[in-house]
Design an enzyme around this catalytic site. Structure first.
Site, PDB file in Angstrom:
ATOM      1  N   GLU A   1      50.655 -39.921  -5.950  1.00 52.50           N
ATOM      2  CA  GLU A   1      51.252 -38.590  -6.044  1.00 52.50           C
ATOM      3  C   GLU A   1      52.645 -38.526  -5.427  1.00 52.50           C
ATOM      4  O   GLU A   1      53.389 -37.592  -5.689  1.00 52.50           O
ATOM      5  CB  GLU A   1      50.336 -37.556  -5.378  1.00 52.50           C
TER       6      GLU A   1
ATOM      7  N   ARG B   1      46.339 -24.157 -16.625  1.00 57.21           N
ATOM      8  CA  ARG B   1      46.271 -23.813 -15.203  1.00 57.21           C
ATOM      9  C   ARG B   1      47.383 -22.867 -14.755  1.00 57.21           C
ATOM     10  O   ARG B   1      47.148 -21.933 -13.988  1.00 57.21           O
ATOM     11  CB  ARG B   1      46.324 -25.078 -14.343  1.00 57.21           C
TER      12      ARG B   1
END
Length: 313
Positions: free
Chosen positions: A171, A86
């Site tokens: 997260e 990515r």
């Protein structure tokens, strides 16, 4: 932390509040420089500015990134071409956009038949059609946007932070399992594995931990009302982070961004905050400040943290 950046796949309410609150309580943060950008989001944001993710699974099924000259540019960037990691793809897209002054690049999956696309990628197919993009015959306009965060509140493998009794998972936590560049779908670890470990650790405690002494400001000295345009400040934080601490970073840009954001942070911390939006803005400034400081301190490129003015490891 998505709203700290101008463009994100995150929900519009995600302004880093959990990380900022833990930091104010004395919790240690870790790997704050590791912000992941997904290379292919649809250029048209939805309601509230949230960007729709075009899954890399399309590239797994043969989709090719192209510029306006029809060139499949990833073939000259990485041995895996469009299937590169990515961070590599995101940097390549940004460089392509800058090279030719483009607002976006394109994802071409027109080699696949309509029936296959509608069955294999129903959500993407119908979301694009809703926006008058027929992916069976049209290229999909895409740009890299902020997507995930590998940093956050430092925890052990049971989700315990450096503050006794304070746990974090998801997260907001930095468990270390993602390193500098999360692999796709490994976020399930954050939700399932560490959520369970947090619960088991908390349930297994025999006694409540001693409440740590509060070392922060209790607000008693904050007598001044906030004297700033909160909407402008939020916008400026996001612009600074996107332009100066995004996919490509350097010392000069980040130092400039830090000086401006620190000015906002100082004023926010010294003022009485009376609305949720003002407190969210404090969170945004706090998280942005910590990302910038960590990114300036790490003087090499690794994973999602890329310093154009430093060596790569």
């Amino acid at each position: 932390i998505g709203r700290v950046y101008r463009s994100s796949t995150n929900a519009v309410a995600l302004t880093g509040d959990g990380i900022a609150a833990a930091y104010r309580a004395g919790a240690a943060l870790h790997n704050m420089e590791f912000v992941q950008f997904h290379p292919t989001a649809l250029v048209h944001p939805g309601q509230g500015g949230r960007y729709f993710l075009i899954s890399e699974a399309l590239r797994g099924e043969g989709a090719v990134l192209r510029n306006r000259r029809w060139e499949a540019f990833m073939r000259n960037v990485h041995p895996m071409a469009d299937l590169a990691p990515r961070d590599v793809v995101s940097r390549a897209i940004i460089r392509e956009m800058k090279k030719y002054d483009l607002p976006n690049v394109y994802l071409d999956i027109t080699s696949r038949p309509r029936a296959f696309l509608e069955k294999r990628f129903p959500t993407i197919y119908h979301e694009c059609m809703r926006r008058d993009i027929d992916i069976a015959v049209n290229w999909i306009p895409v740009v890299p946007v902020q997507h995930y965060f590998m940093g956050g509140i430092r925890t052990d493998l049971n989700g315990a932070s450096s503050v006794p009794g304070l746990y974090a998972c998801g997260e907001a936590a930095c468990t270390g399992v993602h390193g500098a560049n999360r692999l796709a779908s490994n976020s399930l670890l954050e939700c399932l594995v560490f959520g369970r470990r947090c619960a088991e650790s908390i349930n297994g405690r025999r006694a409540e931990p001693k409440t740590p002494e509060w070392k922060g400001d209790d607000g008693s000295k904050k007598v001044d009302d906030l004297n700033m345009d909160i909407h402008t400040v939020r916008s400026q934080i996001r612009i600074n982070m996107t332009k100066k601490c995004g996919i490509l970073r350097n010392c000069t840009d980040m130092t400039e961004a830090l000086a401006e954001i620190d000015g906002y942070l100082e004023q926010l911390e010294s003022s009485t905050l009376s609305t949720p939006r003002e407190i969210e803005t404090l969170s945004m400034a706090t998280v942005a400040d910590q990302i910038l400081r960590a990114a300036l301190a790490r003087e090499e490129s690794v994973g999602a943290h890329y310093r154009s003015d430093c060596e790569q490891i």
